[in-house]
Scaffold this motif. Structure first.
Motif, PDB file in Angstrom:
ATOM      1  N   PRO A  21     -15.460   7.966   1.305  1.00  0.00           N
ATOM      2  CA  PRO A  21     -14.992   6.628   1.694  1.00  0.00           C
ATOM      3  C   PRO A  21     -13.974   6.100   0.689  1.00  0.00           C
ATOM      4  N   GLU A  22     -13.461   4.904   0.958  1.00  0.00           N
ATOM      5  CA  GLU A  22     -12.481   4.326   0.036  1.00  0.00           C
ATOM      6  C   GLU A  22     -13.084   4.188  -1.364  1.00  0.00           C
ATOM      7  N   ASN A  23     -12.251   4.436  -2.362  1.00  0.00           N
ATOM      8  CA  ASN A  23     -12.590   4.387  -3.789  1.00  0.00           C
ATOM      9  C   ASN A  23     -13.462   5.557  -4.256  1.00  0.00           C
ATOM     10  N   HIS A  24     -13.731   6.517  -3.344  1.00  0.00           N
ATOM     11  CA  HIS A  24     -14.509   7.691  -3.743  1.00  0.00           C
ATOM     12  C   HIS A  24     -13.653   8.572  -4.661  1.00  0.00           C
ATOM     13  N   PRO A  25     -14.219   9.084  -5.744  1.00  0.00           N
ATOM     14  CA  PRO A  25     -13.430   9.959  -6.619  1.00  0.00           C
ATOM     15  C   PRO A  25     -13.045  11.258  -5.920  1.00  0.00           C
ATOM     16  N   VAL A  26     -11.835  11.699  -6.141  1.00  0.00           N
ATOM     17  CA  VAL A  26     -11.314  12.954  -5.600  1.00  0.00           C
ATOM     18  C   VAL A  26     -11.392  14.014  -6.692  1.00  0.00           C
ATOM     19  N   ARG A  45       0.530  19.143  -7.304  1.00  0.00           N
ATOM     20  CA  ARG A  45       1.480  18.878  -6.216  1.00  0.00           C
ATOM     21  C   ARG A  45       0.760  18.339  -4.991  1.00  0.00           C
ATOM     22  N   ALA A  46      -0.386  18.940  -4.650  1.00  0.00           N
ATOM     23  CA  ALA A  46      -1.145  18.488  -3.483  1.00  0.00           C
ATOM     24  C   ALA A  46      -1.600  17.046  -3.658  1.00  0.00           C
ATOM     25  N   LEU A  47      -2.123  16.720  -4.830  1.00  0.00           N
ATOM     26  CA  LEU A  47      -2.601  15.357  -5.076  1.00  0.00           C
ATOM     27  C   LEU A  47      -1.443  14.360  -5.088  1.00  0.00           C
ATOM     28  N   GLN A  48      -0.308  14.767  -5.627  1.00  0.00           N
ATOM     29  CA  GLN A  48       0.824  13.855  -5.672  1.00  0.00           C
ATOM     30  C   GLN A  48       1.353  13.564  -4.277  1.00  0.00           C
ATOM     31  N   GLU A  49       1.389  14.584  -3.404  1.00  0.00           N
ATOM     32  CA  GLU A  49       1.849  14.351  -2.031  1.00  0.00           C
ATOM     33  C   GLU A  49       0.894  13.416  -1.295  1.00  0.00           C
ATOM     34  N   LEU A  50      -0.412  13.569  -1.538  1.00  0.00           N
ATOM     35  CA  LEU A  50      -1.381  12.661  -0.914  1.00  0.00           C
ATOM     36  C   LEU A  50      -1.194  11.239  -1.432  1.00  0.00           C
ATOM     37  N   ALA A  51      -0.864  11.118  -2.712  1.00  0.00           N
ATOM     38  CA  ALA A  51      -0.606   9.790  -3.286  1.00  0.00           C
ATOM     39  C   ALA A  51       0.652   9.194  -2.666  1.00  0.00           C
ATOM     40  N   ASP A  52       1.683  10.025  -2.472  1.00  0.00           N
ATOM     41  CA  ASP A  52       2.924   9.544  -1.858  1.00  0.00           C
ATOM     42  C   ASP A  52       2.685   9.080  -0.429  1.00  0.00           C
ATOM     43  N   GLU A  53       1.712   9.703   0.256  1.00  0.00           N
ATOM     44  CA  GLU A  53       1.379   9.326   1.635  1.00  0.00           C
ATOM     45  C   GLU A  53       0.470   8.107   1.697  1.00  0.00           C
ATOM     46  N   GLY A  54      -0.029   7.670   0.533  1.00  0.00           N
ATOM     47  CA  GLY A  54      -0.864   6.479   0.495  1.00  0.00           C
ATOM     48  C   GLY A  54      -2.337   6.718   0.722  1.00  0.00           C
ATOM     49  N   LEU A  55      -2.769   7.983   0.763  1.00  0.00           N
ATOM     50  CA  LEU A  55      -4.179   8.277   1.034  1.00  0.00           C
ATOM     51  C   LEU A  55      -5.033   8.263  -0.224  1.00  0.00           C
ATOM     52  N   VAL A  56      -4.432   8.509  -1.365  1.00  0.00           N
ATOM     53  CA  VAL A  56      -5.187   8.461  -2.621  1.00  0.00           C
ATOM     54  C   VAL A  56      -4.396   7.662  -3.639  1.00  0.00           C
ATOM     55  N   ILE A  57      -5.110   7.220  -4.662  1.00  0.00           N
ATOM     56  CA  ILE A  57      -4.501   6.506  -5.783  1.00  0.00           C
ATOM     57  C   ILE A  57      -4.781   7.296  -7.049  1.00  0.00           C
ATOM     58  N   ARG A  58      -3.747   7.574  -7.811  1.00  0.00           N
ATOM     59  CA  ARG A  58      -3.892   8.319  -9.060  1.00  0.00           C
ATOM     60  C   ARG A  58      -3.760   7.354 -10.231  1.00  0.00           C
ATOM     61  N   SER A  59      -4.704   7.427 -11.151  1.00  0.00           N
ATOM     62  CA  SER A  59      -4.715   6.548 -12.308  1.00  0.00           C
ATOM     63  C   SER A  59      -4.830   7.389 -13.571  1.00  0.00           C
ATOM     64  N   ALA A  67      -7.772   5.930  -1.476  1.00  0.00           N
ATOM     65  CA  ALA A  67      -7.167   4.601  -1.424  1.00  0.00           C
ATOM     66  C   ALA A  67      -7.985   3.661  -0.554  1.00  0.00           C
ATOM     67  N   PRO A  68      -7.990   2.367  -0.878  1.00  0.00           N
ATOM     68  CA  PRO A  68      -8.638   1.396   0.015  1.00  0.00           C
ATOM     69  C   PRO A  68      -8.048   1.507   1.410  1.00  0.00           C
ATOM     70  N   LEU A  69      -8.869   1.273   2.423  1.00  0.00           N
ATOM     71  CA  LEU A  69      -8.421   1.438   3.800  1.00  0.00           C
ATOM     72  C   LEU A  69      -7.189   0.598   4.108  1.00  0.00           C
ATOM     73  N   LYS A  70      -7.138  -0.615   3.561  1.00  0.00           N
ATOM     74  CA  LYS A  70      -5.996  -1.480   3.848  1.00  0.00           C
ATOM     75  C   LYS A  70      -4.714  -0.956   3.233  1.00  0.00           C
ATOM     76  N   SER A  71      -4.822  -0.041   2.259  1.00  0.00           N
ATOM     77  CA  SER A  71      -3.646   0.507   1.613  1.00  0.00           C
ATOM     78  C   SER A  71      -3.210   1.829   2.208  1.00  0.00           C
ATOM     79  N   GLN A  72      -4.089   2.490   2.942  1.00  0.00           N
ATOM     80  CA  GLN A  72      -3.780   3.806   3.466  1.00  0.00           C
ATOM     81  C   GLN A  72      -2.772   3.724   4.595  1.00  0.00           C
TER      82      GLN A  72
END
Length: 233
Positions: A21-26, A45-59, A67-72
């Motif tokens: 779910p949202e905020n779950h660690p990847v 590269r895979a994680l960065q592309e997912l971040a570019d698509e808005g599905l995950v947040i990298r910190s 990513a939170p559902l409203k941000s995806q």
């Protein structure tokens, strides 16, 4: 399928199924590299592309999270429209307007990786919720990947369900735009007059190559990006 795409598909599946779910660690770059037998650079590269698509947040320092559902950018998800409608306890119905073989024009041939004039399968289906069309699906299918497409009863099974069974999705690309529908699309959507529509142009791949090129048109008054459908009183 290239290795970084396998990682992306793995994470897509976890998010789409609700297991993550949202905020779950990847999984970390190191863990993904070990799991899939790839370099850390490939996993990154895979994680960065997912971040570019808005599905995950990298910190930096804390890892990667769903990513939170409203941000995806949730239109990237490939969903079965019949399941979405029935999940709301609404009635789903499909009207098949066209189901035939046609020669590929230049644009369709390019999108499917075929020669111009090559035979392709073409369908036009209006998907309805509670008796009102909410999507017109115009789809061109590569016969080399889904040979029995024209033999399906798409009032019983959706193209998504059939294609997922015979050519499981490995990759997808999307283009989204606002359009004024043609007279033909207005007729399929049962619009009394043209209104702004949302159009999603999608290509999908399986291990066998490009599977489909689809144009999905939604009337603006009945559709909200993210999969929520509302109706005017």
């Amino acid at each position: 399928m290239v290795k970084f795409s396998k990682i992306k598909q793995h994470i897509y599946s976890k998010i789409a199924s609700g297991e993550w779910p949202e905020n779950h660690p990847v999984s970390s770059e190191n863990a993904l590299a070990s799991q899939f037998g790839v370099s850390r650079m490939t996993a990154r590269r895979a994680l960065q592309e997912l971040a570019d698509e808005g599905l995950v947040i990298r910190s930096k320092g804390s890892g990667t999270y769903v990513a939170p559902l409203k941000s995806q950018t949730s239109f990237m998800a490939i969903r079965n429209i019949a399941d979405e409608i029935r999940a709301r306890n609404h009635d789903y119905e499909a009207h098949v307007h066209t189901l035939k073989q046609v020669p590929a024009g230049l644009q369709v041939a390019e999108q499917l990786g075929l020669e111009p004039g090559a035979p392709v399968f073409y369908s036009v289906i209006a998907h309805s919720e509670n008796g009102l069309p909410v999507q017109v699906e115009e789809r061109y299918v590569n016969p080399k990947v889904a040979a029995d497409y024209l033999r399906q009863d798409f009032t019983y099974i959706t193209p998504h369900e059939y294609l997922s069974a015979v050519a499981p999705l490995t990759e997808a690309s999307h283009q989204i735009e606002a359009v004024t529908p043609s007279a033909q699309v207005c007729e399929w959507l049962e619009l009394t007059k043209p209104e702004p529509c949302l159009r999603i142009i999608r290509r999908t791949w399986s291990d066998a190559g490009v599977v489909t090129y689809a144009v999905l048109t939604h009337p603006g008054s009945r559709f909200v990006l993210g999969g929520h459908l509302t109706f005017k009183p």
